[in-house]
Design a protein around this motif. Structure first.
Motif, PDB file in Angstrom:
ATOM      1  N   GLN A   1     -31.633 -48.981 112.800  1.00  0.00           N
ATOM      2  CA  GLN A   1     -31.446 -48.790 114.244  1.00  0.00           C
ATOM      3  C   GLN A   1     -29.968 -48.936 114.602  1.00  0.00           C
ATOM      4  N   PHE A   2     -29.351 -49.967 114.063  1.00  0.00           N
ATOM      5  CA  PHE A   2     -27.933 -50.193 114.344  1.00  0.00           C
ATOM      6  C   PHE A   2     -27.072 -49.033 113.864  1.00  0.00           C
ATOM      7  N   LEU A   3     -27.342 -48.580 112.651  1.00  0.00           N
ATOM      8  CA  LEU A   3     -26.536 -47.491 112.100  1.00  0.00           C
ATOM      9  C   LEU A   3     -26.758 -46.196 112.880  1.00  0.00           C
ATOM     10  N   ALA A   4     -27.980 -46.002 113.379  1.00  0.00           N
ATOM     11  CA  ALA A   4     -28.239 -44.803 114.186  1.00  0.00           C
ATOM     12  C   ALA A   4     -27.388 -44.853 115.461  1.00  0.00           C
ATOM     13  N   LEU A   5     -27.338 -46.020 116.092  1.00  0.00           N
ATOM     14  CA  LEU A   5     -26.478 -46.158 117.275  1.00  0.00           C
ATOM     15  C   LEU A   5     -25.031 -45.824 116.910  1.00  0.00           C
ATOM     16  N   MET A   6     -24.590 -46.342 115.771  1.00  0.00           N
ATOM     17  CA  MET A   6     -23.213 -46.109 115.355  1.00  0.00           C
ATOM     18  C   MET A   6     -22.936 -44.621 115.172  1.00  0.00           C
ATOM     19  N   MET A   7     -23.896 -43.921 114.582  1.00  0.00           N
ATOM     20  CA  MET A   7     -23.684 -42.491 114.323  1.00  0.00           C
ATOM     21  C   MET A   7     -23.530 -41.718 115.625  1.00  0.00           C
ATOM     22  N   ILE A   8     -24.333 -42.050 116.628  1.00  0.00           N
ATOM     23  CA  ILE A   8     -24.211 -41.340 117.908  1.00  0.00           C
ATOM     24  C   ILE A   8     -22.889 -41.714 118.586  1.00  0.00           C
ATOM     25  N   MET A   9     -22.570 -43.002 118.574  1.00  0.00           N
ATOM     26  CA  MET A   9     -21.361 -43.492 119.248  1.00  0.00           C
ATOM     27  C   MET A   9     -20.098 -42.859 118.692  1.00  0.00           C
ATOM     28  N   ARG A  10     -20.050 -42.738 117.354  1.00  0.00           N
ATOM     29  CA  ARG A  10     -18.767 -42.349 116.796  1.00  0.00           C
ATOM     30  C   ARG A  10     -18.583 -40.859 116.675  1.00  0.00           C
ATOM     31  N   GLU A  11     -19.522 -40.097 117.208  1.00  0.00           N
ATOM     32  CA  GLU A  11     -19.356 -38.643 117.171  1.00  0.00           C
ATOM     33  C   GLU A  11     -18.192 -38.277 118.092  1.00  0.00           C
ATOM     34  N   PRO A  12     -17.115 -37.675 117.566  1.00  0.00           N
ATOM     35  CA  PRO A  12     -15.906 -37.559 118.374  1.00  0.00           C
ATOM     36  C   PRO A  12     -16.038 -36.592 119.546  1.00  0.00           C
ATOM     37  N   GLU A  13     -16.660 -35.418 119.321  1.00  0.00           N
ATOM     38  CA  GLU A  13     -16.652 -34.390 120.346  1.00  0.00           C
ATOM     39  C   GLU A  13     -17.877 -34.435 121.247  1.00  0.00           C
ATOM     40  N   ARG A  14     -18.913 -35.158 120.787  1.00  0.00           N
ATOM     41  CA  ARG A  14     -20.183 -35.095 121.521  1.00  0.00           C
ATOM     42  C   ARG A  14     -20.656 -36.500 121.843  1.00  0.00           C
ATOM     43  N   SER A  15     -21.595 -36.582 122.755  1.00  0.00           N
ATOM     44  CA  SER A  15     -22.148 -37.898 123.065  1.00  0.00           C
ATOM     45  C   SER A  15     -23.620 -37.957 122.699  1.00  0.00           C
ATOM     46  N   SER A  16     -24.078 -36.953 121.972  1.00  0.00           N
ATOM     47  CA  SER A  16     -25.488 -36.964 121.572  1.00  0.00           C
ATOM     48  C   SER A  16     -25.646 -36.302 120.215  1.00  0.00           C
TER      49      SER A  16
ATOM     50  N   PRO B   1     -39.060 -39.411 108.492  1.00  0.00           N
ATOM     51  CA  PRO B   1     -40.019 -40.280 109.188  1.00  0.00           C
ATOM     52  C   PRO B   1     -39.441 -41.662 109.504  1.00  0.00           C
ATOM     53  N   VAL B   2     -38.646 -42.181 108.598  1.00  0.00           N
ATOM     54  CA  VAL B   2     -38.061 -43.497 108.841  1.00  0.00           C
ATOM     55  C   VAL B   2     -37.173 -43.446 110.078  1.00  0.00           C
ATOM     56  N   LEU B   3     -36.366 -42.410 110.172  1.00  0.00           N
ATOM     57  CA  LEU B   3     -35.488 -42.310 111.317  1.00  0.00           C
ATOM     58  C   LEU B   3     -36.301 -42.082 112.582  1.00  0.00           C
ATOM     59  N   SER B   4     -37.360 -41.285 112.456  1.00  0.00           N
ATOM     60  CA  SER B   4     -38.209 -41.013 113.609  1.00  0.00           C
ATOM     61  C   SER B   4     -38.725 -42.323 114.216  1.00  0.00           C
ATOM     62  N   LYS B   5     -39.180 -43.220 113.349  1.00  0.00           N
ATOM     63  CA  LYS B   5     -39.680 -44.507 113.845  1.00  0.00           C
ATOM     64  C   LYS B   5     -38.559 -45.361 114.414  1.00  0.00           C
ATOM     65  N   ALA B   6     -37.411 -45.356 113.754  1.00  0.00           N
ATOM     66  CA  ALA B   6     -36.291 -46.166 114.242  1.00  0.00           C
ATOM     67  C   ALA B   6     -35.858 -45.691 115.630  1.00  0.00           C
ATOM     68  N   LEU B   7     -35.827 -44.371 115.813  1.00  0.00           N
ATOM     69  CA  LEU B   7     -35.404 -43.840 117.111  1.00  0.00           C
ATOM     70  C   LEU B   7     -36.449 -44.138 118.184  1.00  0.00           C
ATOM     71  N   ALA B   8     -37.725 -44.058 117.804  1.00  0.00           N
ATOM     72  CA  ALA B   8     -38.776 -44.384 118.775  1.00  0.00           C
ATOM     73  C   ALA B   8     -38.633 -45.832 119.219  1.00  0.00           C
ATOM     74  N   SER B   9     -38.294 -46.698 118.272  1.00  0.00           N
ATOM     75  CA  SER B   9     -38.135 -48.108 118.612  1.00  0.00           C
ATOM     76  C   SER B   9     -36.933 -48.315 119.529  1.00  0.00           C
ATOM     77  N   LEU B  10     -35.843 -47.618 119.244  1.00  0.00           N
ATOM     78  CA  LEU B  10     -34.655 -47.718 120.100  1.00  0.00           C
ATOM     79  C   LEU B  10     -34.953 -47.215 121.513  1.00  0.00           C
TER      80      LEU B  10
ATOM     81  N   ASP C   1     -37.916 -47.253 122.945  1.00  0.00           N
ATOM     82  CA  ASP C   1     -38.770 -48.273 123.560  1.00  0.00           C
ATOM     83  C   ASP C   1     -37.936 -49.391 124.173  1.00  0.00           C
ATOM     84  N   LYS C   2     -36.861 -49.742 123.469  1.00  0.00           N
ATOM     85  CA  LYS C   2     -36.005 -50.828 123.953  1.00  0.00           C
ATOM     86  C   LYS C   2     -35.042 -50.363 125.042  1.00  0.00           C
ATOM     87  N   GLY C   3     -35.069 -49.065 125.327  1.00  0.00           N
ATOM     88  CA  GLY C   3     -34.183 -48.546 126.368  1.00  0.00           C
ATOM     89  C   GLY C   3     -32.751 -48.404 125.938  1.00  0.00           C
ATOM     90  N   LEU C   4     -32.499 -48.332 124.633  1.00  0.00           N
ATOM     91  CA  LEU C   4     -31.117 -48.251 124.157  1.00  0.00           C
ATOM     92  C   LEU C   4     -30.649 -46.815 123.950  1.00  0.00           C
TER      93      LEU C   4
END
Lengths: 144, 144
Positions: free
Chosen positions: B58-73, B88-97, B99-102
DNA sequence: TCCATATGGTTAGCATGGTAACCATATGGC
DNA sequence: GCCATATGGTTACCATGCTAACCATATGGA
């Protein structure tokens, strides 16, 4: 596991840790690089062992019993202490090894009836002997 | 994970690999030592992140979105490719994020209706900013 | 146009890791 | 001798990882 393909840049690390003076970005990047290499190696080792019907923990448990110099058996807590794994995890791993016929209760059991001493069966020793050289070979060739 | 407290001795490695000439025991022992250090570090990092309500992925997924230079998604497959984790692993991690509103679907969605672009919410950015310095600090101090 | 194929994403089922709680047996102070 | 406490081991429950299989949407060739 840690599987970040694109590591953060030194600049990003430096930018985020401006207020954390004790962090040096080349140092962090070096640790991240090694962490990734170790994770990839672990994934490879697990795949190799799985190909031989063993999980990492199962394999290491066999190794712990095998390499005990004076004895041919160990109890579950003794193995757990050497592996640094929680008791329930080891309990399940040992149950699985017993199901496969690779370990069995040792011939001589201690007076304390709470413990079970466990030994490798002949099949267990064979399996271990089959797997170990390839295991070391993968480690030898690792990028670490 | 790899949590062998007592590493095999060089003699044991050498004895087992007599017939595997391409394996050198000091080399294998060095790799095992680093592997253990990396596993212990990973365990520490996971404990730290869990204390902040995030798994490693989950943390690394946040990092990947954050550090994208030209885009915010980013879309899920784009994140999975950068993380080297199964879909599937990422699918669940993103669903959890979510859920937490992150994270939340990005304002502008692509024409291809199979994909969902994902952005950090303000709470997600805050959480990430809270966690990142400590994360790097743990890495900095690692024994690796 | 229409169907075969590819791609994004999720669901199902399994294995492994963890903590908390639970039995059974030992042990030590009273 | 007896009860509180410690210890060995298991069970229950949850989170995370994987592969295989499944929808839904795109795409490209007949």
């Amino acid at each position: 596991m840690f599987f970040l393909k694109d590591l953060p840049s030194e600049d990003m690390i430096a930018g985020v840790t401006v207020n954390v003076p004790e962090v040096s970005s080349p140092r962090v990047l070096s640790v991240l690089t090694k962490l990734r290499a170790a994770s990839v190696l672990l994934r490879d080792v697990e795949a190799y062992l799985r190909g031989h019907g063993l999980s990492q923990t199962q394999f290491l448990a066999l190794m712990m019993i095998m390499r005990e110099p004076e004895r041919s058996s160990l109890s579950a807590v003794e193995i757990a202490a050497r592996l640094d794994v929680s008791k329930p995890v080891l309990s399940k791993a040992l149950a699985s090894l017993a199901d496969k016929g690779l370990i069995a209760p040792a011939a001589s059991q201690p007076a304390d009836r709470r413990q079970k001493q466990l030994s490798l069966t002949p099949e267990g020793e064979q399996r271990f002997a089959d797997v170990l050289p390839g295991y070391f070979s993968i480690l030898h060739d690792a990028d670490l």
